[in-house]
Scaffold this motif. Structure first.
Motif, PDB file in Angstrom:
ATOM      1  N   LYS A  73      16.207  75.338  -1.953  1.00 57.03           N
ATOM      2  CA  LYS A  73      16.986  76.456  -2.500  1.00 57.03           C
ATOM      3  C   LYS A  73      17.288  77.488  -1.420  1.00 57.03           C
ATOM      4  N   GLU A  74      16.269  77.797  -0.617  1.00 61.29           N
ATOM      5  CA  GLU A  74      16.446  78.782   0.450  1.00 61.29           C
ATOM      6  C   GLU A  74      17.432  78.294   1.503  1.00 61.29           C
ATOM      7  N   LEU A  75      17.318  77.022   1.871  1.00 61.26           N
ATOM      8  CA  LEU A  75      18.220  76.461   2.879  1.00 61.26           C
ATOM      9  C   LEU A  75      19.641  76.335   2.343  1.00 61.26           C
ATOM     10  N   LYS A  76      19.765  75.957   1.073  1.00 59.21           N
ATOM     11  CA  LYS A  76      21.097  75.848   0.492  1.00 59.21           C
ATOM     12  C   LYS A  76      21.793  77.201   0.415  1.00 59.21           C
ATOM     13  N   GLN A  77      21.031  78.241   0.077  1.00 59.31           N
ATOM     14  CA  GLN A  77      21.614  79.581   0.034  1.00 59.31           C
ATOM     15  C   GLN A  77      22.138  79.987   1.407  1.00 59.31           C
ATOM     16  N   LEU A  78      21.427  79.628   2.426  1.00 63.30           N
ATOM     17  CA  LEU A  78      21.857  79.952   3.787  1.00 63.30           C
ATOM     18  C   LEU A  78      22.930  78.981   4.264  1.00 63.30           C
ATOM     19  N   SER A  79      22.856  77.712   3.762  1.00 64.91           N
ATOM     20  CA  SER A  79      23.836  76.668   4.088  1.00 64.91           C
ATOM     21  C   SER A  79      24.103  76.561   5.587  1.00 64.91           C
ATOM     22  N   PRO A  80      23.101  76.251   6.369  1.00 70.99           N
ATOM     23  CA  PRO A  80      23.294  76.136   7.828  1.00 70.99           C
ATOM     24  C   PRO A  80      24.233  74.981   8.170  1.00 70.99           C
ATOM     25  N   GLN A  81      25.053  75.197   9.200  1.00 66.57           N
ATOM     26  CA  GLN A  81      26.005  74.192   9.648  1.00 66.57           C
ATOM     27  C   GLN A  81      25.643  73.729  11.062  1.00 66.57           C
ATOM     28  N   LYS A  82      26.086  72.543  11.370  1.00 65.77           N
ATOM     29  CA  LYS A  82      25.818  72.008  12.696  1.00 65.77           C
ATOM     30  C   LYS A  82      26.558  72.833  13.757  1.00 65.77           C
ATOM     31  N   ASN A  83      25.885  73.129  14.860  1.00 67.78           N
ATOM     32  CA  ASN A  83      26.439  73.886  15.996  1.00 67.78           C
ATOM     33  C   ASN A  83      26.835  75.310  15.613  1.00 67.78           C
ATOM     34  N   GLU A  84      26.336  75.772  14.458  1.00 67.41           N
ATOM     35  CA  GLU A  84      26.720  77.107  13.989  1.00 67.41           C
ATOM     36  C   GLU A  84      26.177  78.190  14.906  1.00 67.41           C
ATOM     37  N   GLU A  85      25.006  78.014  15.440  1.00 70.46           N
ATOM     38  CA  GLU A  85      24.408  79.042  16.293  1.00 70.46           C
ATOM     39  C   GLU A  85      25.294  79.324  17.501  1.00 70.46           C
ATOM     40  N   LEU A 139      18.419  72.554  11.300  1.00 73.58           N
ATOM     41  CA  LEU A 139      18.288  73.005   9.909  1.00 73.58           C
ATOM     42  C   LEU A 139      19.089  72.146   8.927  1.00 73.58           C
ATOM     43  N   PRO A 140      20.327  71.751   9.241  1.00 78.12           N
ATOM     44  CA  PRO A 140      21.041  70.868   8.292  1.00 78.12           C
ATOM     45  C   PRO A 140      20.321  69.540   8.079  1.00 78.12           C
ATOM     46  N   LEU A 141      19.743  68.979   9.155  1.00 78.22           N
ATOM     47  CA  LEU A 141      18.990  67.724   9.026  1.00 78.22           C
ATOM     48  C   LEU A 141      17.735  67.937   8.190  1.00 78.22           C
ATOM     49  N   LEU A 142      17.110  69.102   8.367  1.00 78.05           N
ATOM     50  CA  LEU A 142      15.909  69.407   7.591  1.00 78.05           C
ATOM     51  C   LEU A 142      16.244  69.513   6.112  1.00 78.05           C
ATOM     52  N   LEU A 143      17.337  70.174   5.812  1.00 80.18           N
ATOM     53  CA  LEU A 143      17.772  70.289   4.419  1.00 80.18           C
ATOM     54  C   LEU A 143      18.039  68.903   3.839  1.00 80.18           C
ATOM     55  N   ASP A 144      18.688  68.051   4.614  1.00 74.36           N
ATOM     56  CA  ASP A 144      18.979  66.686   4.169  1.00 74.36           C
ATOM     57  C   ASP A 144      17.685  65.912   3.921  1.00 74.36           C
ATOM     58  N   ASP A 145      16.707  66.091   4.799  1.00 73.53           N
ATOM     59  CA  ASP A 145      15.421  65.399   4.657  1.00 73.53           C
ATOM     60  C   ASP A 145      14.682  65.876   3.409  1.00 73.53           C
ATOM     61  N   PHE A 146      14.665  67.191   3.189  1.00 74.60           N
ATOM     62  CA  PHE A 146      13.997  67.734   1.998  1.00 74.60           C
ATOM     63  C   PHE A 146      14.656  67.223   0.718  1.00 74.60           C
ATOM     64  N   GLU A 147      15.981  67.169   0.734  1.00 78.59           N
ATOM     65  CA  GLU A 147      16.700  66.688  -0.455  1.00 78.59           C
ATOM     66  C   GLU A 147      16.407  65.208  -0.700  1.00 78.59           C
ATOM     67  N   LYS A 148      16.302  64.432   0.404  1.00 82.12           N
ATOM     68  CA  LYS A 148      15.977  63.014   0.255  1.00 82.12           C
ATOM     69  C   LYS A 148      14.576  62.820  -0.303  1.00 82.12           C
ATOM     70  N   GLN A 149      13.640  63.656   0.146  1.00 77.49           N
ATOM     71  CA  GLN A 149      12.272  63.548  -0.372  1.00 77.49           C
ATOM     72  C   GLN A 149      12.232  63.818  -1.870  1.00 77.49           C
ATOM     73  N   LEU A 150      12.993  64.813  -2.293  1.00 79.38           N
ATOM     74  CA  LEU A 150      13.039  65.106  -3.725  1.00 79.38           C
ATOM     75  C   LEU A 150      13.730  63.980  -4.481  1.00 79.38           C
ATOM     76  N   LEU A 151      14.785  63.435  -3.874  1.00 83.09           N
ATOM     77  CA  LEU A 151      15.481  62.320  -4.508  1.00 83.09           C
ATOM     78  C   LEU A 151      14.563  61.101  -4.598  1.00 83.09           C
ATOM     79  N   ASN A 152      13.833  60.833  -3.478  1.00 82.88           N
ATOM     80  CA  ASN A 152      12.904  59.710  -3.468  1.00 82.88           C
ATOM     81  C   ASN A 152      11.794  59.886  -4.493  1.00 82.88           C
ATOM     82  N   LEU A 153      11.412  61.133  -4.711  1.00 80.38           N
ATOM     83  CA  LEU A 153      10.381  61.405  -5.710  1.00 80.38           C
ATOM     84  C   LEU A 153      10.877  60.985  -7.092  1.00 80.38           C
ATOM     85  N   ASP A 154      12.134  61.296  -7.354  1.00 81.68           N
ATOM     86  CA  ASP A 154      12.710  60.923  -8.648  1.00 81.68           C
ATOM     87  C   ASP A 154      12.928  59.409  -8.726  1.00 81.68           C
ATOM     88  N   LEU A 155      13.502  58.852  -7.624  1.00 84.13           N
ATOM     89  CA  LEU A 155      13.739  57.415  -7.605  1.00 84.13           C
ATOM     90  C   LEU A 155      12.436  56.638  -7.540  1.00 84.13           C
TER      91      LEU A 155
END
Length: 574
Positions: free
Chosen positions: A199-211, A339-355
């Motif tokens: 939720k925190e990462l999505k609110q911030l919505s980091p983008q690749k090369n954004e820094e 950060l975008p990869l981390l968000l993707d990894d966290f989302e996959k873990q939650l998805l894997n938990l459901d799957l």
């Protein structure tokens, strides 16, 4: 097969080299002649416990070397590979095992001159030589070998392989299920943290090369502010808004007006000399140029000022965004770009938990199915084993009668293993039992028979299963104890039968067994200069006749004993 046995400084043996061929070899000699020394020496080189009492008096060490010829397909070679030993392969590979013990109690072992541990020596010895004695039986006495013996006697290899494959699939699926559950359990413990982090990462919505992009924009905006400030300051100096301040353009104009008074005019045509007029004119022209340049500079400054983009609000937004990204990257201990990869990894873990919860149910069903398949193949294998067990029992009992064990019953007992003990062999625990006398319930081999009975029972088993053996040699120590006549002849006949497929050695006092041999060694002692020495002599046909006659008649050998010896030897030929 065992081709050579070399003994140095073992008890009464100073130096002895024995050479053997395939078939049945017997060791004979009077009681106390030293036959047990040969067996102790063989046991030593095969990994028996070393004792300094084996070292001949006056010697610093004792050693025994055994040479074997083993076919390259023998399972022993896989053991060498596991131990990192390099054993050259040939049509018949030679293995040279050497054991040395010293007076200080140290013991060393070598195979083909490569040092090995004593425990490994014992391990490989079990697949080379099996020694059967009245009180020290191994091999068949080990219940763990009974199932393998039964399977090798006639159980379908297809059923065995099907059972092994079914077990493998079941165990692999069970392990996969356990690993998945462990992963899901670990993920479930972090589920709340994962969801808040997503939720925190999505609110911030980091983008690749954004820094990099934000830092570049921030740098440009900060530079524009500094540039505008410098241009505005320069313009204010050239053309200040405050009329009381120094006015460069007005100052130049005023200077020009003052100087123009020095030039000739209609009212004062002779007011100055020519040279003065020329100098004043030059100054006026310079002032005019300066005034024009100043005006041009003012124009350029105004134009540049109007082109500069300044957006304090945008700069604040960029800095706030940049600081937010850096703060959250420190929180998760990753770079902003990750950060975008981390968000993707966290989302996959939650998805894997459901799957995963769904996958667990699927795997549980698969494990249940595979277990049923294993139980089915194990049951088929069990039925096959029971049928083969009856054949084995019949075959063994058929051999018991000539060995004066006609009333004995041989039983193959089956016990179902508990679930936690199931393995690739199935669910059966097999044990060989014997009832030596009528009315006595069958019991384990080492508890149901006397030493002599047990030796003969093991001989019967060996006769039946010898074709399936991978052993290089079998050794029987006084298997004839307590029997004679026809029973001894039956034992000799069966030893000879086994020797057609496995090299056999027998220590015997029976002339019938001695006469059944393909080769005979006489063990004896001699005294030289007050020292006792044991030696072994391979006997020729005439020498065998005399030795067997001695075994028949004792020390006073008669012509009748020699004739009986001839009869036994001639019977063996036929």
């Amino acid at each position: 097969m065992l081709t050579q046995l070399s003994i140095r400084n073992v008890v009464l043996i100073e130096k002895l080299d024995l050479y053997f061929d395939q078939g049945l070899t017997v060791l004979t000699g009077e009681t106390g002649a030293g036959k047990s020394i040969l067996l102790d020496s063989l046991g030593l080189v095969l990994g028996d416990r070393a004792s300094t009492t084996l070292i001949r008096a006056g010697a610093n060490q004792a050693s025994v070397t055994a040479c074997f010829e083993v076919i390259p397909t023998h399972p022993i070679f896989s053991q060498f590979t596991e131990q990192g030993l390099e054993i050259a392969e040939a049509a018949e590979s030679e293995l040279v095992i050497r054991r040395v013990i010293t007076v200080d109690g140290r013991s060393r072992a070598y195979i083909n001159d490569q040092p090995i541990g004593i425990s490994f020596l014992r391990e490989i010895a079990q697949s080379l030589v099996e020694m059967q004695g009245q009180y020290a039986q191994v091999g068949l006495m080990d219940q763990r070998t009974h199932l393998l013996i039964l399977d090798s006697f006639g159980v379908s290899s297809t059923l065995i392989e099907q059972n092994q494959n079914a077990y493998k699939r079941w165990i692999e699926a069970t392990a996969q299920l356990a690993a998945l559950k462990k992963t899901l359990e670990a993920t479930a413990k972090e589920e709340e943290w994962l969801r808040s982090s997503v939720k925190e990462l999505k609110q911030l919505s980091p983008q690749k090369n954004e820094e990099i992009e934000l830092a570049t924009q921030r740098k440009n905006l900060q530079y524009n502010e500094r540039k505008l400030e410098a241009l505005s300051s320069a313009l204010n100096l050239i053309a200040p808004q405050d009329r009381r301040a120094f006015q460069p353009a007005q100052t130049l104009l005023n200077a020009s007006k003052v100087l123009q008074r020095l030039l000739p005019s209609v009212s004062n045509p002779e007011g100055s000399s020519y040279k003065e007029e020329e100098s004043v004119q030059e100054i006026l022209e310079a002032l005019t140029r300066a005034e024009e340049s100043l005006g041009e500079a003012e124009t350029i400054l105004n134009r540049l000022i109007n082109t500069i983009e300044i957006n304090p609000q945008k700069l604040d937004t960029i800095e706030e965004r940049l600081f937010g990204l850096r703060a959250i990257s420190r929180k998760f201990n990753v770079s902003i770009n990750e950060l975008p990869l981390l968000l993707d990894d966290f989302e996959k873990q939650l998805l894997n938990l459901d799957l995963g919860n769904h996958e667990v149910k699927t795997l549980e069903m698969e494990v249940h199915t595979l277990r049923r398949q294993f139980e089915e193949t194990s049951e088929n294998l069990h039925k096959e084993r029971q049928n083969v067990a009856l054949q084995l029992q019949t075959s063994v009992e058929k051999e018991l009668k000539p060995l004066k064990l006609e009333k004995a019953r041989f039983v193959v007992s089956f016990t179902s293993l508990p679930k936690e003990a199931w393995n690739y062999t199935g669910k059966d625990q097999v044990q060989f039992l014997i009832a030596a006398n009528p009315g006595v319930p069958p019991a384990p081999l080492n508890k149901a028979a006397s030493g002599g009975e047990l030796s003969r029972l093991l001989l019967a088993l060996k006769v039946v299963i010898s074709r399936q053996s991978t052993l290089s040699a079998l050794v029987f120590d006084e298997i004839d104890a307590g029997v004679g006549g026809a029973t001894a002849s039956a034992i000799g006949e069966r030893l000879h039968r086994i020797a057609k497929t496995v090299q056999v050695f027998a220590v015997t006092h029976s002339p019938q067994i001695a006469a059944s041999a393909d080769a005979q060694f006489k063990i004896a002692k001699t005294i030289n200069e007050g020292m006792t020495f044991a030696y072994a002599q391979k006997l020729n046909r005439q020498e065998r006749r005399e030795e067997i006659a001695r075994m028949l008649a004792g020390n006073q050998i008669t012509d009748a004993a020699r004739a009986a010896a001839d009869s036994l030897l001639d019977h063996k030929k036929s």
